[in-house]
Design a protein around this motif. Structure first.
Motif: not given
Length: 85
Positions: A41-70
């Motif tokens: 986030f500090l490097d300029g990524s949007t919450p959506q971009q961070i969510t996308d990266a987490l979903v690709q890197a970790r075994p987590v649902s998009r909904e859970h990742a998005e809620a946690d990031v936000n």
């Protein structure tokens, strides 16, 4: 791009990162995932971009990742750790 407030110190640890708010004396400890989210986030990524990266890197649902990031970004902003551009 958002950034840490000038009176907040950030230190990487083995398990993530620790933030110190010099105004209040409060410490904030983030695990490795939280540290990754905040740094992206500090490097300029949007919450959506961070969510996308987490979903690709970790075994987590998009909904859970998005809620946690936000939630983390909102919490850091409300606590006054992060300032808007």
């Amino acid at each position: 791009m958002s950034r840490l407030r000038a009176d907040v110190t950030c230190t990487a640890t083995e398990d993530g990162m620790v933030l110190l708010d010099h105004r209040t004396g409060r410490y904030w400890q983030l695990n490795a995932t939280g540290a990754t989210v905040l740094q992206a986030f500090l490097d300029g990524s949007t919450p959506q971009q961070i969510t996308d990266a987490l979903v690709q890197a970790r075994p987590v649902s998009r909904e859970h990742a998005e809620a946690d990031v936000n939630a983390l970004i909102d919490h850091c902003t409300r606590a006054g750790l992060v300032s808007a551009p």
